[in-house]
Each structure stands twice: as structure tokens, then as C-alpha cells.
Design an enzyme around this catalytic site. Structure first.
Site, PDB file in Angstrom:
ATOM      1  N   CYS A  24       4.592  -5.877   3.578  1.00 25.74           N
ATOM      2  CA  CYS A  24       3.234  -6.140   4.296  1.00 25.74           C
ATOM      3  C   CYS A  24       2.606  -6.694   3.825  1.00 25.74           C
ATOM      4  CB  CYS A  24       2.124  -4.972   5.054  1.00 25.74           C
ATOM      5  SG  CYS A  24       2.676  -3.590   3.611  1.00 25.74           S
ATOM      6  N   GLY A  35       5.155   8.031   6.924  1.00 24.78           N
ATOM      7  CA  GLY A  35       6.986   8.311   8.122  1.00 24.78           C
ATOM      8  C   GLY A  35       7.006   8.192   9.092  1.00 24.78           C
TER       9      GLY A  35
END
Length: 424
Positions: free
Chosen positions: A357, A238
Site C-alpha cells: 500500500c 486477515g
């Protein structure tokens, strides 16, 4: 004590093969997941050293009710961390054996002919020099405060503000209680790498978000204007969602999706603490979301940060896979292509950011190239952040429009970002 119990439970879950480090941490129910992740990662990194210490000091023989996983966590924080944060009988127990543990640690250093704790680590578990110098990045949550007020707060806490950084080298040179304003992102403060703010009032109240600089790039580059309708397709935990809300000034609508119920619950807590409104959080696989649903007819921006190998994460611990097989990379890339194609099918979409990532070309440039070829002239790559020093690999013509990040070159986690826009 809750932190240590949660960390011991994660270690036990890893030993039983119940999941990876990240999933066990997010599913733990512990409210401060980054603090828990950091503690477990470091305990795992020192695991072999801790086992020898426990054996040498005969701690488990002396304390028969002490579980091995809890012992490792307690001894890690006592000898290698920032000191025990718990109270009660466990703190008394650890202190009772402290002299014996410290003596055993000193003997280990003599036997290995080293002077630093980190030199006891095996080469494959030692943090690389590049990873160790990644600073602590602090994003100011402009839904609750402003950069100047946060700077003043830290100055009152004894930190020295050095102004706006002029280069990556200035970030690398930070030490002690000094901090800078980042040279690229206007709401990002930079502190020395080992600075810990998990107990700081600004963090616990949601005024600052502890978020790596590279992780801040997707929402920043998506840049929706206030009032926009935005989808965060794979939203947990989040941080990017809260950054989108700050960019939107809580004006507009965010639709945030994640398939895991515990991650959604954790995310709801984070967003509430950050003061986010105007966000519809749904426990749903984004691939099952219907682009023709009238609720999404005004969605003009999508942030897509799908599951990936995570090979760019520099704080990764032994509980997670580090080397991805070719088969796993192909499976991940297949999923990433599907979810990117799905995102581009929303009829009002104007701008999308795809990020991972991961360091692998298969999950990055190759995915973008394949999807762009499928859509023909409907979408194009936009040159993201022209002043950013690290560009996409030359896997196809125009791939340099993408950007990459790495510990060595940008002092961040390894990351990849591509910005796509609908052609007029």
C-alpha cells in the site's frame, strides 16, 4: 463505552510515543479494529479544533474526572461524527454540555468565516478531494452467503441497487442510500464513501467484509484453484486471508503467518467470524519459515503483502508517519527484497503476488526488478488485469505488467501489485 475507552487509550499511547496509530489500534484488544482506527484517525484529524472547543467550553474544568483523551473522542463523535454510541454517565455528561459545545463551535465558525466543520481544519490535515471520494467497498463473503442475497438484504434495509457499474465515474457519483456492483470485481459492492456498516448485522456476523477495493486485488489476482496449498506470508489483519479462503471455497490449505501475537489473536477472531476453515495460523516471522519443510512441499501460491511505508493509505492520521525519509525507504526496500526472495525459494511455487500500500517506486517496481534480476529466467512478470487502467511506472522493461491504484484514478487507496509466475 468500550469503543471510546479504547480510542482514548490509543490517543494516550500516541502522546506517550508508545507506537504508531496502526500498531496501537491492533494491539488494543478491541474486537472491531477498523471501527476503532476510523474513530481515532478522525479524532486526530480534528485534534486542534477539539482542543479549542474544550478550552472555550471549559469542559475539562467543569468535569474534573474526565480525561482529556476521552473528552476529545466523545466531543468528536458528538459534534462531528455519527452521534454518541455509548450509554450511561458519559452520554449524560456529553449531553449536559452539548449546548455549550455547539455554541462554541458556532463561534469558531464565525471567527474563521466558514460554514462547514471541515473548513476549520488546517490545510495539511484536511482530507484531499480525491481521498474524500473513495467509496465504501463491501466484499461479499461467499463462505457464508452470495452476492444476490446480500443485495436483497440491503434492498430490504432501504438501499437502492443500481446494478453493475459501467465506469469509475458511476462509482464517483454514488450518493445517499444507493449502491452498485463493482465494475471489476464480481463480489464487491460499492456504497457512498461515508456509509458505515460496522454495526450492521451482515458485518457483525461475517457475511460481509469491509475491505478497500485495492486490497481485494492481490488475492483475486493470485486466483488459486480449490484444493491448492497457499501461503499468506504477512497475513494480519486477515482480510486477504479470508478472501483467499473464499476463493478456495475452504478447500485446500492456507498457511498464514504474522510475527505479532496480538495481531494474530485479532486475526483469529476475524477468520472465525468469516467462517474460514483449513487455515493454519502461526505467530512466526515468515523469513524464519523453512521452504524445505515437508509441510510446505505442496505450496503452489504465495500472497506477499509485506510491511511498507503505507504512503498510499488515504485515511492515515497524524499519529503515523506520512513522509518517509530516504533512509527509511531503503530499509523497507531491503526487507521487501529479502522477503520476496525468500518467498520465491519455495520449491513447488508456481504463482506469487507481491503487493504494497505504498506509492514509492523504491518499494514497488525497484523491488520487483531487483528480485527478478537475481532469479534470472526462473520467474517472469505476468500482465496483471490487462483492463486495469493504472499500470506500473516505466522503471524497467516490462514494468507496465504491474498495476497501481490511487484515489484519483481508481477511487481506491494507493496500491501496487505485481504477479510473478515460474517459467515452465
Amino acid at each position: 463505552m468500550a469503543l471510546y475507552s479504547a480510542a482514548a487509550a490509543v490517543l494516550a499511547g500516541l502522546e506517550r510515543g508508545e507506537g504508531g496509530l496502526k500498531s496501537l489500534v491492533y494491539n488494543s484488544g478491541f474486537p472491531h479494529v477498523r471501527q476503532l482506527y476510523a474513530l481515532v484517525s478522525e479524532t486526530l484529524r480534528y485534534a486542534s479544533v477539539l482542543e479549542k472547543l474544550l478550552d472555550g467550553a471549559a469542559l475539562l474544568q467543569a468535569e474534573k474526572k474526565l480525561e482529556p483523551q476521552l473528552a476529545k473522542v466523545l466531543v468528536y463523535d458528538l459534534l462531528f461524527g455519527k452521534g454518541l454510541k455509548c450509554g450511561g454517565r458519559w452520554k449524560a455528561l456529553a449531553r449536559r454540555h452539548r449546548a455549550r459545545l455547539e455554541a462554541e463551535l458556532a463561534r469558531m465558525k464565525v471567527r474563521h468565516k466558514v460554514s462547514r466543520n471541515e473548513d476549520l481544519l488546517a490545510p495539511e490535515t484536511a482530507v484531499s478531494a480525491a481521498a474524500a471520494q473513495v467509496p465504501r467497498y463491501v466484499r461479499v463473503n461467499t463462505l457464508k452467503t452470495c452476492v444476490d442475497d446480500v443485495i436483497d438484504f440491503f434492498k430490504r434495509q432501504g438501499y437502492a441497487y443500481l446494478g453493475k457499474a459501467g465506469s469509475v465515474e458511476e462509482l464517483k457519483a454514488l450518493s445517499g442510500k444507493k449502491f452498485l456492483l463493482d465494475l471489476h470485481l464480481p463480489e464487491l459492492l460499492v456504497f457512498p464513501s461515508q456509509t458505515d456498516f460496522h454495526d450492521n448485522l451482515l458485518y457483525t456476523s461475517g457475511h460481509i467484509i469491509l475491505q478497500d477495493k485495492a486490497s481485494c486485488l492481490p488475492a483475486f489476482l493470485l486466483g488459486p484453484v480449490a484444493g491448492s496449498h497457499v501461503i499468506d506470508a504477512c497475513a494480519a489483519p486477515g482480510n486477504k486471508t479470508s478472501q483467499l479462503a473464499a476463493i478456495l471455497k475452504n478447500k485446500g490449505q492456507i498457511f498464514a503467518f504474522d510475527v505479532d501475537p496480538k495481531r494474530v489473536a485479532t486475526m483469529n477472531t476475524l477468520l472465525t467470524r468469516a467462517g474460514v476453515t483449513g487455515c493454519q495460523l502461526a505467530q512466526q516471522d515468515f523469513l524464519t519459515v523453512d521452504p524445505r519443510d515437508p509441510r510446505y512441499s505442496r505450496v503452489t501460491h504465495i500472497l506477499l503483502d509485506p510491511s511498507c511505508s503505507g504512503s498510499g493509505i488515504v485515511t492515515r492520521g497524524p499519529g503515523e508517519e506520512v513522509v518517509s525519509s530516504a533512509e527509511r525507504l531503503q530499509a523497507l526496500a531491503g526487507f521487501q527484497r529479502r522477503v520476496l526472495n525468500h518467498a520465491l525459494s519455495f520449491p513447488a511455487l508456481q504463482r506469487l503476488v507481491y503487493s504494497t500500500c505504498s506509492l514509492h517506486q523504491e518499494e514497488n517496481e525497484d523491488v520487483v526488478q531487483a528480485v527478478l534480476q537475481k532469479w534470472g529466467s526462473a520467474f517472469r512478470l505476468v500482465t496483471a488485469f490487462p483492463s486495469w487502467p493504472c499500470r506500473g511506472l516505466t522503471a524497467f522493461s516490462g514494468a507496465e505488467s504491474c498495476l497501481r491504484a490511487s484515489p484519483a484514478e481508481t477511487l481506491t487507496h494507493g496500491f501496487f501489485v505485481a504477479v510473478l509466475e515460474r517459467c515452465k
